[in-house]
Design a protein around this motif. Structure first.
Motif, PDB file in Angstrom:
ATOM      1  N   ASP A 134      -5.975   4.437   6.901  1.00 32.47           N
ATOM      2  CA  ASP A 134      -7.166   3.597   6.873  1.00 32.47           C
ATOM      3  C   ASP A 134      -6.967   2.394   5.984  1.00 32.47           C
ATOM      4  O   ASP A 134      -7.321   1.256   6.318  1.00 32.47           O
ATOM      5  CB  ASP A 134      -8.318   4.459   6.347  1.00 32.47           C
ATOM      6  CG  ASP A 134      -9.631   4.032   6.966  1.00 32.47           C
ATOM      7  OD1 ASP A 134     -10.649   4.643   6.645  1.00 32.47           O
ATOM      8  OD2 ASP A 134      -9.605   3.062   7.772  1.00 32.47           O
ATOM      9  N   ALA A 135      -6.384   2.654   4.799  1.00 29.53           N
ATOM     10  CA  ALA A 135      -6.205   1.570   3.831  1.00 29.53           C
ATOM     11  C   ALA A 135      -5.240   0.523   4.351  1.00 29.53           C
ATOM     12  O   ALA A 135      -5.500  -0.682   4.285  1.00 29.53           O
ATOM     13  CB  ALA A 135      -5.683   2.151   2.508  1.00 29.53           C
ATOM     14  N   ILE A 136      -4.108   0.986   4.894  1.00 28.34           N
ATOM     15  CA  ILE A 136      -3.129   0.028   5.436  1.00 28.34           C
ATOM     16  C   ILE A 136      -3.778  -0.795   6.531  1.00 28.34           C
ATOM     17  O   ILE A 136      -3.664  -2.022   6.577  1.00 28.34           O
ATOM     18  CB  ILE A 136      -1.898   0.766   6.005  1.00 28.34           C
ATOM     19  CG1 ILE A 136      -1.214   1.589   4.939  1.00 28.34           C
ATOM     20  CG2 ILE A 136      -0.927  -0.221   6.592  1.00 28.34           C
ATOM     21  CD1 ILE A 136      -0.042   2.365   5.464  1.00 28.34           C
TER      22      ILE A 136
ATOM     23  N   VAL B  49       0.834  -1.201   0.000  1.00 27.78           N
ATOM     24  CA  VAL B  49       0.000   0.000   0.000  1.00 27.78           C
ATOM     25  C   VAL B  49       0.870   1.253   0.000  1.00 27.78           C
ATOM     26  O   VAL B  49       0.380   2.351   0.222  1.00 27.78           O
ATOM     27  CB  VAL B  49      -0.928  -0.013   1.243  1.00 27.78           C
ATOM     28  CG1 VAL B  49      -2.062   0.966   1.105  1.00 27.78           C
ATOM     29  CG2 VAL B  49      -1.470  -1.402   1.473  1.00 27.78           C
ATOM     30  N   LYS B  50       2.146   1.078  -0.218  1.00 30.82           N
ATOM     31  CA  LYS B  50       3.080   2.204  -0.320  1.00 30.82           C
ATOM     32  C   LYS B  50       3.256   2.919   1.014  1.00 30.82           C
ATOM     33  O   LYS B  50       3.279   4.147   1.061  1.00 30.82           O
ATOM     34  CB  LYS B  50       2.631   3.211  -1.380  1.00 30.82           C
ATOM     35  CG  LYS B  50       2.508   2.642  -2.743  1.00 30.82           C
ATOM     36  CD  LYS B  50       2.716   3.716  -3.756  1.00 30.82           C
ATOM     37  CE  LYS B  50       2.546   3.175  -5.149  1.00 30.82           C
ATOM     38  NZ  LYS B  50       1.205   3.254  -5.663  1.00 30.82           N
ATOM     39  N   ALA B  51       3.358   2.182   2.088  1.00 27.24           N
ATOM     40  CA  ALA B  51       3.727   2.798   3.354  1.00 27.24           C
ATOM     41  C   ALA B  51       5.226   3.069   3.345  1.00 27.24           C
ATOM     42  O   ALA B  51       5.984   2.355   2.699  1.00 27.24           O
ATOM     43  CB  ALA B  51       3.394   1.863   4.507  1.00 27.24           C
TER      44      ALA B  51
ATOM     45  N   SER C 216      -1.128   9.979   4.564  1.00 31.32           N
ATOM     46  CA  SER C 216      -2.404  10.674   4.670  1.00 31.32           C
ATOM     47  C   SER C 216      -3.337   9.785   5.460  1.00 31.32           C
ATOM     48  O   SER C 216      -3.105   8.592   5.605  1.00 31.32           O
ATOM     49  CB  SER C 216      -2.995  10.942   3.293  1.00 31.32           C
ATOM     50  OG  SER C 216      -3.199   9.715   2.620  1.00 31.32           O
TER      51      SER C 216
ATOM     52  N   ALA D 256       2.535   6.438   7.127  1.00 30.15           N
ATOM     53  CA  ALA D 256       1.565   6.634   6.064  1.00 30.15           C
ATOM     54  C   ALA D 256       1.450   8.129   5.842  1.00 30.15           C
ATOM     55  O   ALA D 256       1.629   8.912   6.763  1.00 30.15           O
ATOM     56  CB  ALA D 256       0.213   6.060   6.455  1.00 30.15           C
TER      57      ALA D 256
ATOM     58  N   GLN E 113      -4.740   6.844   3.718  1.00 29.12           N
ATOM     59  CA  GLN E 113      -3.767   5.778   3.547  1.00 29.12           C
ATOM     60  C   GLN E 113      -3.626   4.966   4.825  1.00 29.12           C
ATOM     61  O   GLN E 113      -3.460   3.746   4.778  1.00 29.12           O
ATOM     62  CB  GLN E 113      -2.403   6.377   3.164  1.00 29.12           C
ATOM     63  CG  GLN E 113      -1.482   5.310   2.634  1.00 29.12           C
ATOM     64  CD  GLN E 113      -0.138   5.870   2.235  1.00 29.12           C
ATOM     65  OE1 GLN E 113       0.169   7.019   2.528  1.00 29.12           O
ATOM     66  NE2 GLN E 113       0.656   5.053   1.594  1.00 29.12           N
TER      67      GLN E 113
END
Lengths: 173, 241
Positions: free
Chosen positions: B169-171, B137-139, B164, B162, B167
């Motif tokens: 939330d997504a991770i 997820v591009k952390a 934002s 992260a 992001q």
């Protein structure tokens, strides 16, 4: 000097009613003569110990993080009718603060109780109690305001979802 | 200062017992009292951490306390000497040493070394899988720290940045889904994304920060003694233009 004390829940304590220290101190002499000596001593111990209770309005607590505050006074215990215990959140007002800190005197803050003089039972039957009442300041979302926590913190915080405070603490009881 | 002094107590003479105690008395300023059940003798430790010098020791009835620091090589627990040792306890220790050899207290619920390594390997694979998901997820700047020797309540920390809130939330949700599907673990942690989101999987704790929070709380410095685990994939740099 601070020390924490663990004690097994005494059967005697649970059956007999708790009494304040000053009230029945004078009766202890009579009791020790009436009962046998060992029972008298146990009675004496119970009567001479202080009865610790919840953290409620007007309780002054120590702040043990580096947020800048030194002492806060509880305004409200957020859960519990009688008051807050170890691991609960309270609303407090800062009474004393370091001159250059993140919080100033008079500010209303939330805090998580990390040490309480009242004993708290654990699931294995033991109890934990500390010598003082201490709190870590958090914001409304539960994020700690300071970056490090001093002194021991109990394990109860993990169950109460305060793992962040556990990670910032140096010593876990 | 690191507390990890390890004794491999094997085959030393009884005469050196008192020497060991002398050393330990100088090392730790510990005052301990015994509040024991009749079965076990318990020894208390005080971690000589940063801001702990003004506290006395905590005494407790031992239930799940991990007394082992760096138990990679032996599973013998060290006995930590006390400040104001009376003559009686010295004699007791000597008697115990003569009777049982150098092992004064061995935890009964301790697993043998191979099982411990297996447990750690399981948690390690879980931690690395989570870190992999985070990197998908591009952390940024993912670090896996092995904190078992420092902290007894968990084994691994994963720290990620992260950039934002969505992001974070997504991770968080990807990690939760993978953990539940593959490993069947449900995290206790925040439900709402915060600037510091924490997911607690028991022996693995995942911290997801925003860049300024990461600098503010500076967990890497606090857990600087923990060994870092190599990750098999490339890490994103924390700042990108």
């Amino acid at each position: 000097m601070l020390a924490a004390e663990f004690s097994m829940a005494a059967g005697f304590a649970s059956t007999s009613s708790r009494v304040g220290r000053s009230l029945l101190g004078c009766l202890s002499n009579n009791l020790s003569s009436v009962l046998g000596t060992s029972q008298g001593i146990a009675c004496c111990n119970l009567l001479l110990q202080q009865q610790r209770t919840f953290i409620q309005m007007r309780t002054v607590l120590k702040v043990v993080d580096n947020s800048g505050a030194k002492k806060v006074m509880c305004i409200q215990a957020l859960k519990g009718k009688k008051g807050a215990r170890l691991g609960d959140t309270i609303v407090a007002s800062v009474k004393e603060a370091h001159p250059n800190g993140k919080v100033k005197k008079g500010k209303v803050v939330y805090g998580v109780v990390v040490r309480a003089a009242m004993q708290r039972g654990r699931c294995d039957g033991s109890e934990v109690k500390f010598d003082d009442n201490a709190v870590v300041l958090v914001d409304k979302q539960g994020q700690p305001i300071g970056t490090r926590v001093f002194g021991p913190v109990p394990h109860e915080l993990r169950k109460k979802k305060h793992v962040k405070i556990l990670t910032l603490a140096g010593h876990i009881a | 200062m690191a507390v990890g002094t390890m004794l491999s107590i094997a085959g030393t003479g009884a005469g050196s017992a008192t020497e060991f105690f002398g050393e330990f008395r100088n090392l730790c300023r510990v005052e301990s009292k015994f509040r024991q059940r009749p079965k076990r003798i318990s020894v208390c430790t005080c971690m000589d951490g940063n801001n702990f010098s003004h506290h006395n020791c905590i005494w407790r009835v031992p239930s799940t306390r991990n007394f082992n620091f760096k138990t990679r090589d032996s599973y013998l627990v060290m006995a930590i000497g006390k400040e104001n040792v009376s003559e009686d306890t010295d004699d007791t220790y000597d008697d115990l040493f003569n009777k049982f050899g150098k092992v004064v207290f061995r935890r009964k619920d301790q697993k043998p070394h191979s099982e411990e390594v297996d447990d750690d390997a399981e948690s390690l694979s879980f931690a690395v899988a989570m870190a992999k998901v985070a990197s998908e997820v591009k952390a940024g700047d993912i670090k896996v720290l092995f904190v078992k020797p420092l902290v007894y309540w968990t084994r691994f920390f994963i720290i990620a940045t992260a950039f934002s809130r969505p992001q974070i939330d997504a991770i968080g949700s990807k990690i939760r889904d993978l953990a539940e599907k593959k490993y069947g673990k449900v995290p206790t942690g925040d439900s709402k994304p915060n600037s510091w989101t924490l997911l607690d999987f028991g022996d693995v704790v995942i911290h997801i920060f925003l860049p300024q929070q990461r600098a503010f709380y500076n967990l890497e410095e606090f857990y600087g003694n923990a060994t870092s685990i190599e990750l098999p994939f490339e890490n994103q740099p924390p700042f990108h233009s």
